[in-house]
Design an enzyme around this catalytic site. Structure first.
Site, PDB file in Angstrom:
ATOM      1  N   GLY A 212       0.835  -1.209   0.000  1.00 36.38           N
ATOM      2  CA  GLY A 212       0.000   0.000   0.000  1.00 36.38           C
ATOM      3  C   GLY A 212       0.861   1.247   0.000  1.00 36.38           C
TER       4      GLY A 212
ATOM      5  CD  GLU B  73       6.967  -5.759  -1.929  1.00 32.82           C
ATOM      6  OE1 GLU B  73       7.253  -4.901  -2.787  1.00 32.82           O
ATOM      7  OE2 GLU B  73       7.675  -6.751  -1.691  1.00 32.82           O
TER       8      GLU B  73
ATOM      9  CB  CYS C 218       3.353  -0.172  -7.022  1.00 32.68           C
ATOM     10  SG  CYS C 218       3.562  -1.859  -7.585  1.00 32.68           S
TER      11      CYS C 218
END
Ligand code: NAD
Length: 511
Positions: free
Chosen positions: A243, A265, A299
């Protein structure tokens, strides 16, 4: 029957569901209903009753008990069950991929790709289940042998983000299961339906194999309630959390405070350097997918293009021509290239970022607008290109939207400096046909990211490599290579097979 109804039926979903499962009946007692909306149309897809404190305790009891028996099963037998899970996912790939697109908004080819990632990691884990190996080491003492063993760690907690609503669970749990761990998954409250669908598939496989409840658990609940309980719970020796950096700093602090282990992560700020020695066609294709694909909600999405000044204008002209052709709309329509953002909050963040960039000296090259369409939610925006200096405050921040910041460089060292001059360190790329430029990017003085590529973009990764990043991206690694080690505890063994006692470092101790 509507397409949505068909997907729901195939995956065991209904309009009203309970949000917790340890393997049998779904349960939840909080009375706190979560409305789940289709980001494309804004229509209510379903309501899920979130789990409360009592449900959490029941789940933790089940997963802690199940761990004691699950670890007894030989690893290749655990692998066999994960193999069957991979098969079950293959059988449901079309429906699960469509549900990912329906609930999260990524286009269908990417929804299907995400399910393929789950299948791939299951295959990887099956092989791994026969190879959770440690080295044999040379002892300094005569007739002694040293070796390392890896043992199951315990129940693990997995907290996931909305943008990869199913793959990240599989990256973690397929490995954790073959390592002998059980687990509790808390999905994002923005994407609980895909999680319920995955657990239904897992439940069928575990039940068919006579595995007790608690090996695979899902809990839909508020981050502030269930998430906080998980990160503070000593019964979860590992928390793997995906997140925002803000969330990761909190989780890292709390889990670290109880000397637990965490895999973090977190956010990225990924850049592509495009040299004048690059193949322009490839660079263009990669920059285009990296910045516009998944509506900028990966991401690893490309957030910055650092372009050599000699090719800057030509490259941008071509990029804009591609942007003009982007078909924006329903992610389930095969012609669509860009779907919606996840919700209105994300659109507000997009608008605020464009405004901030303008205030900080940016020049709008393309986009910058929210799109209003009949029958659609306020979730569609134009993909956006902004020319701006790397040091600007807005460029230093990850905005989870299709905005790419462009900037030029003269000398490669200058490009490297700009590249690394952000707080995050996830994915990176250089486009060049020069061996020297490429190798220096991969060297200690090049990219400081966890992922560094030559002649492919920043967005996306294969499951075979260890995935994760440095600095504010959190330092965790998941998925391939030796990432499995985080899910096990290491034990160093020294065995004396000669009978005589020898102390290490030649220490003498005799009466
Ligand atoms: P988010 O931080 O809002 O939420 C992520 C998860 O954390 C959710 O499940 C949420 O409920 C939970 N959470 C929030 N507060 C918590 C708390 N106090 N305790 C426990 N859990 C808590 O992120 P998001 O908006 O869902 O996802 C987007 C972000 O995720 C972006 O920053 C993106 O870069 C990042 N991301 C990183 C990776 C990676 O591998 N590095 C992959 C995907 C997404």
């Amino acid at each position: 029957m509507s397409a949505t109804a068909k997907i729901f039926r195939s995956l065991g979903l209904s309009k009203k569901m309970k949000g917790a499962s340890i393997g049998g009946e779904w349960f939840a007692t909080s009375g706190d209903m979560l409305d789940v909306f289709n980001p494309t149309t804004g229509e209510l897809l379903a309501q899920v009753e979130q789990a409360g404190a009592k449900d959490y305790q029941a789940m933790m009891k089940a997963t802690t008990n199940a761990f004691v028996n699950w670890r007894e099963l030989p690893a290749p037998k655990r692998g066999e069950i994960v193999r069957q899970l991979g098969e079950a996912l293959r059988a449901k790939k079309d429906d699960l991929g469509a549900l990912v697109s329906l609930e999260m908004g990524k286009i269908l080819t990417e929804g299907l790709g995400e399910v393929q990632e789950m299948i791939d990691i299951c295959d990887f884990a099956v092989g791994l289940s026969r190879n959770l190996s440690g080295p044999t080491l040379q002892s300094e003492r005569p007739k002694h042998r040293m070796m390392e063993q890896w043992h199951p760690l315990g129940p693990v907690g997995v907290i996931t983000a909305f943008n990869f609503p199913v793959a990240v669970w599989a990256w973690n749990m397929a490995l954790a299961w073959v390592c002998g761990d059980t687990g509790v998954w808390k999905p994002s409250s923005k994407t609980p339906l895909t999680a319920i669908a995955c657990q239904n598939i897992a439940n069928e496989v575990f039940t068919r194999n006579g595995i007790e409840h608690g090996v695979s658990c899902v809990i839909v609940g508020r981050g502030a309630v269930i998430g906080e309980k998980m990160i503070n719970d000593d019964r979860l020796p590992l928390i793997s959390a995906t997140g925002s950096t803000r969330m990761g700093k909190r989780i890292g602090g709390i889990v670290g405070g109880r000397l637990g282990r965490s895999i973090l992560e977190l956010g990225g700020n990924n850049a592509m350097i495009i040299s004048e020695k690059a193949d322009m066609t490839g660079a263009l294709a990669s920059a285009f997918f990296g910045a516009v694909g998944t509506a900028g909600q990966r991401c690893t999405s490309t957030r910055r293009l650092i372009i050599q000044e000699k090719i800057y204008d030509t490259f941008l002209k071509k990029l804009v021509a591609n942007y003009e052709k982007v078909r924006i709309g329903d992610p389930l329509d095969p012609k669509t290239l860009m779907g919606p953002l996840i919700d209105e909050g994300a659109v507000n963040d997009y608008e605020a970022a464009v405004k901030a960039a303008m205030a900080q000296g940016g020049r709008l090259i393309y986009g910058g607008k929210v799109l209003r369409r009949k029958g659609c939610a306020r979730t569609f925006v134009l993909p956006t290109i902004i020319e701006i200096a790397n040091k600007s405050e807005i460029v230093q921040t990850e905005t989870f939207a299709p905005i790419v910041y462009v900037m030029k460089y003269k000398k490669l060292e200058q490009a490297f400096k700009m590249h690394n001059d952000v707080p995050q360190g996830l994915s990176s790329s250089i486009y060049t046909d020069s061996v020297n430029e490429g190798e220096s990017f991969l060297s200690y003085k090049g990219s400081d990211c966890g992922i560094a590529n030559i002649n492919i973009g920043t967005s996306g990764a294969e499951i075979g490599g260890a995935f994760g990043g440095e600095k504010e991206t959190g330092g965790g690694r998941e998925s391939g290579s030796d990432a499995w080690k985080a899910y096990m505890r290491r034990q160093t063994n020294t065995i004396n097979w000669g009978g005589e006692v020898h102390l290490a470092q030649g220490v003498e101790f005799k009466a």
